[in-house]
Structures are given as structure tokens and as C-alpha cells.
Design an enzyme around this catalytic site. Sequence first.
Site, PDB file in Angstrom:
ATOM      1  N   PHE A  59       0.833  -1.212   0.000  1.00 58.38           N
ATOM      2  CA  PHE A  59       0.000   0.000   0.000  1.00 58.38           C
ATOM      3  C   PHE A  59       0.870   1.266   0.000  1.00 58.38           C
ATOM      4  O   PHE A  59       0.933   2.000  -1.006  1.00 58.38           O
ATOM      5  CB  PHE A  59      -0.929  -0.079   1.217  1.00 58.38           C
ATOM      6  CG  PHE A  59      -1.645   1.179   1.569  1.00 58.38           C
ATOM      7  CD1 PHE A  59      -2.278   1.950   0.606  1.00 58.38           C
ATOM      8  CD2 PHE A  59      -1.715   1.589   2.905  1.00 58.38           C
ATOM      9  CE1 PHE A  59      -2.965   3.116   0.947  1.00 58.38           C
ATOM     10  CE2 PHE A  59      -2.389   2.743   3.260  1.00 58.38           C
ATOM     11  CZ  PHE A  59      -3.006   3.514   2.293  1.00 58.38           C
TER      12      PHE A  59
ATOM     13  N   LEU B 198      10.237  -0.478   3.925  1.00 61.66           N
ATOM     14  CA  LEU B 198       8.812  -0.533   4.288  1.00 61.66           C
ATOM     15  C   LEU B 198       8.283  -1.955   4.413  1.00 61.66           C
ATOM     16  O   LEU B 198       7.190  -2.154   4.947  1.00 61.66           O
ATOM     17  CB  LEU B 198       7.954   0.188   3.242  1.00 61.66           C
ATOM     18  CG  LEU B 198       8.168   1.683   3.066  1.00 61.66           C
ATOM     19  CD1 LEU B 198       8.829   1.955   1.722  1.00 61.66           C
ATOM     20  CD2 LEU B 198       6.858   2.442   3.149  1.00 61.66           C
TER      21      LEU B 198
ATOM     22  N   THR C 182       5.838   2.920  12.736  1.00 60.76           N
ATOM     23  CA  THR C 182       4.438   3.248  13.039  1.00 60.76           C
ATOM     24  C   THR C 182       4.290   3.930  14.389  1.00 60.76           C
ATOM     25  O   THR C 182       5.117   3.722  15.281  1.00 60.76           O
ATOM     26  CB  THR C 182       3.612   1.941  13.032  1.00 60.76           C
ATOM     27  OG1 THR C 182       2.313   2.212  13.526  1.00 60.76           O
ATOM     28  CG2 THR C 182       4.232   0.869  13.931  1.00 60.76           C
ATOM     29  N   ASP C 183       3.206   4.668  14.542  1.00 59.15           N
ATOM     30  CA  ASP C 183       2.935   5.290  15.847  1.00 59.15           C
ATOM     31  C   ASP C 183       2.514   4.256  16.892  1.00 59.15           C
ATOM     32  O   ASP C 183       2.497   4.547  18.093  1.00 59.15           O
ATOM     33  CB  ASP C 183       1.857   6.385  15.721  1.00 59.15           C
ATOM     34  CG  ASP C 183       0.508   5.890  15.224  1.00 59.15           C
ATOM     35  OD1 ASP C 183       0.378   4.700  14.878  1.00 59.15           O
ATOM     36  OD2 ASP C 183      -0.435   6.703  15.183  1.00 59.15           O
ATOM     37  N   GLU C 184       2.169   3.030  16.434  1.00 62.11           N
ATOM     38  CA  GLU C 184       1.688   2.023  17.391  1.00 62.11           C
ATOM     39  C   GLU C 184       2.762   1.600  18.384  1.00 62.11           C
ATOM     40  O   GLU C 184       2.451   1.007  19.420  1.00 62.11           O
ATOM     41  CB  GLU C 184       1.153   0.791  16.641  1.00 62.11           C
ATOM     42  CG  GLU C 184       0.004   1.140  15.737  1.00 62.11           C
ATOM     43  CD  GLU C 184      -0.888  -0.033  15.365  1.00 62.11           C
ATOM     44  OE1 GLU C 184      -0.725  -1.122  15.935  1.00 62.11           O
ATOM     45  OE2 GLU C 184      -1.745   0.152  14.500  1.00 62.11           O
TER      46      GLU C 184
ATOM     47  N   TYR D 202       2.107  -7.094  16.525  1.00 63.71           N
ATOM     48  CA  TYR D 202       2.562  -6.235  15.416  1.00 63.71           C
ATOM     49  C   TYR D 202       3.393  -5.067  15.947  1.00 63.71           C
ATOM     50  O   TYR D 202       4.531  -4.847  15.513  1.00 63.71           O
ATOM     51  CB  TYR D 202       1.362  -5.701  14.620  1.00 63.71           C
ATOM     52  CG  TYR D 202       1.705  -4.519  13.721  1.00 63.71           C
ATOM     53  CD1 TYR D 202       2.542  -4.678  12.612  1.00 63.71           C
ATOM     54  CD2 TYR D 202       1.200  -3.240  13.999  1.00 63.71           C
ATOM     55  CE1 TYR D 202       2.861  -3.581  11.806  1.00 63.71           C
ATOM     56  CE2 TYR D 202       1.522  -2.155  13.188  1.00 63.71           C
ATOM     57  CZ  TYR D 202       2.353  -2.331  12.101  1.00 63.71           C
ATOM     58  OH  TYR D 202       2.685  -1.255  11.305  1.00 63.71           O
ATOM     59  N   SER D 203       2.821  -4.318  16.903  1.00 70.70           N
ATOM     60  CA  SER D 203       3.551  -3.119  17.351  1.00 70.70           C
ATOM     61  C   SER D 203       4.818  -3.497  18.112  1.00 70.70           C
ATOM     62  O   SER D 203       5.825  -2.782  18.049  1.00 70.70           O
ATOM     63  CB  SER D 203       2.648  -2.195  18.169  1.00 70.70           C
ATOM     64  OG  SER D 203       2.030  -2.869  19.223  1.00 70.70           O
TER      65      SER D 203
ATOM     66  N   LYS E 235       7.393  -4.101  15.473  1.00 68.53           N
ATOM     67  CA  LYS E 235       7.883  -2.836  14.884  1.00 68.53           C
ATOM     68  C   LYS E 235       8.769  -2.104  15.890  1.00 68.53           C
ATOM     69  O   LYS E 235       9.805  -1.535  15.524  1.00 68.53           O
ATOM     70  CB  LYS E 235       6.715  -1.941  14.463  1.00 68.53           C
ATOM     71  CG  LYS E 235       5.896  -2.442  13.285  1.00 68.53           C
ATOM     72  CD  LYS E 235       6.648  -2.542  11.967  1.00 68.53           C
ATOM     73  CE  LYS E 235       7.008  -1.208  11.367  1.00 68.53           C
ATOM     74  NZ  LYS E 235       7.602  -1.349  10.006  1.00 68.53           N
TER      75      LYS E 235
ATOM     76  N   ARG F 105     -11.302  -6.373  19.386  1.00 72.45           N
ATOM     77  CA  ARG F 105      -9.935  -6.861  19.145  1.00 72.45           C
ATOM     78  C   ARG F 105      -9.231  -6.981  20.501  1.00 72.45           C
ATOM     79  O   ARG F 105      -9.265  -6.027  21.290  1.00 72.45           O
ATOM     80  CB  ARG F 105      -9.226  -5.818  18.258  1.00 72.45           C
ATOM     81  CG  ARG F 105      -7.748  -6.035  18.084  1.00 72.45           C
ATOM     82  CD  ARG F 105      -7.118  -4.861  17.313  1.00 72.45           C
ATOM     83  NE  ARG F 105      -7.323  -4.943  15.894  1.00 72.45           N
ATOM     84  CZ  ARG F 105      -6.952  -3.989  15.025  1.00 72.45           C
ATOM     85  NH1 ARG F 105      -6.363  -2.887  15.453  1.00 72.45           N
ATOM     86  NH2 ARG F 105      -7.162  -4.131  13.736  1.00 72.45           N
TER      87      ARG F 105
ATOM     88  N   TYR G 295     -14.205 -13.128  10.653  1.00 72.87           N
ATOM     89  CA  TYR G 295     -15.485 -12.449  10.880  1.00 72.87           C
ATOM     90  C   TYR G 295     -16.698 -13.364  11.046  1.00 72.87           C
ATOM     91  O   TYR G 295     -17.798 -12.869  11.174  1.00 72.87           O
ATOM     92  CB  TYR G 295     -15.738 -11.431   9.761  1.00 72.87           C
ATOM     93  CG  TYR G 295     -14.734 -10.293   9.784  1.00 72.87           C
ATOM     94  CD1 TYR G 295     -14.815  -9.291  10.758  1.00 72.87           C
ATOM     95  CD2 TYR G 295     -13.684 -10.220   8.873  1.00 72.87           C
ATOM     96  CE1 TYR G 295     -13.894  -8.258  10.803  1.00 72.87           C
ATOM     97  CE2 TYR G 295     -12.758  -9.187   8.904  1.00 72.87           C
ATOM     98  CZ  TYR G 295     -12.866  -8.211   9.868  1.00 72.87           C
ATOM     99  OH  TYR G 295     -11.957  -7.189   9.916  1.00 72.87           O
TER     100      TYR G 295
END
Length: 352
Positions: free
Chosen positions: A16, A86, A135-137, A160-161, A164, A291, A351
Site C-alpha cells: 500500500f 517498508l 508506526t505510531d503504534e 505487530y507493534s 515494529k 480486538r 469475521y
Amino acid sequence: MNKKSLNILVTGGAGFIGSHVVMGLVTKYPNYNIFNLDALTYAGNLENLKSIQDYPNYTFIKGNILDESFINNLFEKYEFDGVIHLAAESHVDRSITDPLAFVKTNIIGTVNLLNAAKNYWKNDFSEKRFYHVSTDEVYGSLGKTGLFTEETPYDPNSPYSASKASSDHFVRAYGETYGLPYVISNCSNNYGPNHFPEKLIPLFINNIIQEKSLPVYGDGNYTRDWLFVEDHAVAIDLVFHEGKNTETYNIGGFNEWKNIDLVKLLCKLMDVKLNRVNGSSEKLITYVKDRPGHDLRYAIDASKINKNLGWKPSVTFEEGLAKTIDWYLQNEEWLSNVTSGNYQEYYKKMYT
Ligand code: NAD
Ligand code: DAU
């Protein structure tokens, strides 16, 4: 960085944000050679790069950042002056079901790249740069007030965070220990064309088109700070060229939205674009199980990059959302290609 002529390795350029970074660099700097290294996971898509695929200063390389000798050989072969990194596993929900994949790509993959750059550049680091896109996370979650600054302590909450954050620490450590010239940026939530429909905005656009339910996690009162992806790509170009070694830059949209308010706005805009009765998309909203470890609020203080490098977002949220919706409506084939096959399995697992 010297702008005369550079060989730049962009990793994750078929994803992306990476695709917007690659398109920006290839068209703006005809004197550069841009090498896009991407493993083409489910999130990587060469369709994203159709507009520049035949440019003479662009080369696509299919490969995995976990493949150490392959990465080392690339540095020898193409003599990179700079890296804009990235490539990553990027979806929080997937990190909850498969944390190890995130450890591998986000941590080990980053260390492989750092080693390759350090070994290839040896001790001659002049006019070289390793740019790590983060990332900001990594800062964890804010309460109802306050903003993340570059000084906010790291406090990651999801696999994930955490992965990172770990990769950010490795980049810093290579700067301290080996003198590797690096910059890091930590950005808030991006949206725009080429966004894989597992993330909130493109998932909900696709579901509204299909008249499928819109699964809002928890009570929907979680807040994110949204930035149009092309503005992030411009910031990345600027940080790569003008940022100061060993510095971190926070990048954000000055644009906080509660999920539920954003979803309602999206529903309204989509009703108009799709000529549907006002209120019909909102009826699709369904509150679902939250979540685990869901961060309440992210919001960036982007005053450092604004003051030091003169960057600010150029696209308002209204313009950006309209452009994004139009793009998805005009690119139905892109959407149906990425939502066929494995995506259906993923969707069922997450879902239902
Ligand atoms: P994305 O998931 O859309 O794209 C990731 C790309 O990396 C894909 O093209 C994929 O094929 C490639 N890739 C994955 N594993 C690889 C591997 N082992 N080797 C080589 N290539 C591999 O991600 P994105 O949303 O474009 O995010 C890009 C970067 O920006 C990530 O590092 C992410 O952490 C960071 N970031 C994202 C956001 C956001 O809102 N999306 C915000 C801030 C920072
Ligand atoms: O802040 C930057 C980060 O933003 C990036 O580092 C990540 O790569 C990127 O995925 C994004 O993370 P988020 O978890 O914030 O984005 P996501 O689109 O997954 O979710 C946004 C919000 O919407 C979050 O509060 C969870 C909620 N949500 C998400 C999905 C997919 C829902 O309510 N329902 C959903 O189905």
C-alpha cells in the site's frame, strides 16, 4: 543525501504505502535508479505499480528480506546508496493469530537488511542512509488526551507493534554500535488507493459496495489519526533527503476520528456515490467482539517534521476520503482480484 544520482532500494514497494513511495520517487527523480524489492505476499500487488512499470529508472526484484545471502548479493550487484525500508507484516489482527510471522519479517528481516547495508557500506558511510519506516503504534495507547511526540516512551501492546518497536530498536542500535547512518519515522493510520481490504477503510468500502455487514469492533469508540497515503509518501521523500541522521520524525494527519464517527461518515458518502437512499449503508453497521489488546487512541504531534522539514498534510480528510472512494469504485477489477481466493478464507476466519 546528495540528489545527483542515487541507487535506492525500496523494500515492500508493491504494498500500500510502498507503491506510493515508489511511484513518487520514480517520477520525481529520473536521475535515480529505484529498485523495488518485494516478496509479493498477499499484501503485495504489482497492479499497484502499473503506471511506472516501464520507466527506465525502475527495477522490480521479487525476493524475501529473510533471505540473507540473496539480500547481500543485491547490495553487491546494485550498489545501493540508500535504503527505504517498508516491507513488513502490517495488519494487527493477523499479528494476533500468527505473531511469529511478524517476528520473522519485521524483526529478522530488518536485521538482515541492516547487516547487508553495514557490510556493503563497510565504514564508508558518507552519503549513505538507512531509512526505517515505522508506526505510531510503538508508543502504545493514549488516554482521552495528549499526543505522541518523538520522546514518548515505547509501550507496544500488540504482536505487530512489539515487532515494529523491536525493529526500531535494532535500527537505533546499529547507529549507536556501528555508526550506521539512519533515520526513522513513525506514522499514524494511512488511507487511500491500493489499500488492502483487511484494514478498516477499504474493508468497509468493499463491504458497503457488496451490501455486507460492517463489523465495528467493541463499542466503536476507538480513535485513530488518519493521513492520506500520498501525503505520507511526500513526507518519506523529505525525511529521506532532508532528515537528520539518528533522528526520529513523527508523521500524522492532525485528523482524529472515533471509528464509529468515521464509519458513519463513510456510509453517508457511499450512499451518495452509489445513488442509494440516505441511511441505507448505516444499517449495515454491526457491533462485533472487540480486538484483544485494542489500543484506545492514537494521535500524533507532527510539529517536529513541520518545523524542521516544512511538511504538513496537503489533502483534507473530506478530499482524501472522496478520492479514495472514487478510486475503489473505478477499480472494481483490482478489488475483485484481491478479494478472491485466499481473502475469502481470511474473511471467514476473522469475521464468522
Ligand atoms: P502492506 O502490508 O500493504 O505492504 C507490505 C509489503 O511488504 C507488501 O508488498 C508485501 O508483499 C511486502 N513484504 C511482506 N513481507 C515481506 C518479506 N518478508 N520480504 C519482502 N517483502 C515483504 O503494508 P503498508 O500498510 O504499506 O505498510 C508499509 C510500512 O509502513 C510497514 O512497515 C508498516 O509497518 C508501516 N506503516 C503503515 C501504516 C499504515 O497505516 N498502513 C502506518 C504507519 C506505518
Ligand atoms: O497507526 C498506524 C497503524 O495503522 C499501522 O502501523 C498499521 O500497519 C495499520 O494497519 C493501522 O493499524 P490499525 O489497527 O489502527 O488499523 P485497522 O485499519 O486495522 O483498524 C483501524 C481501527 O478500526 C482500529 O481501532 C480497529 C478498528 N476496526 C478494524 C477492522 C479491520 C474495526 O472496528 N473493524 C474492523 O473490521
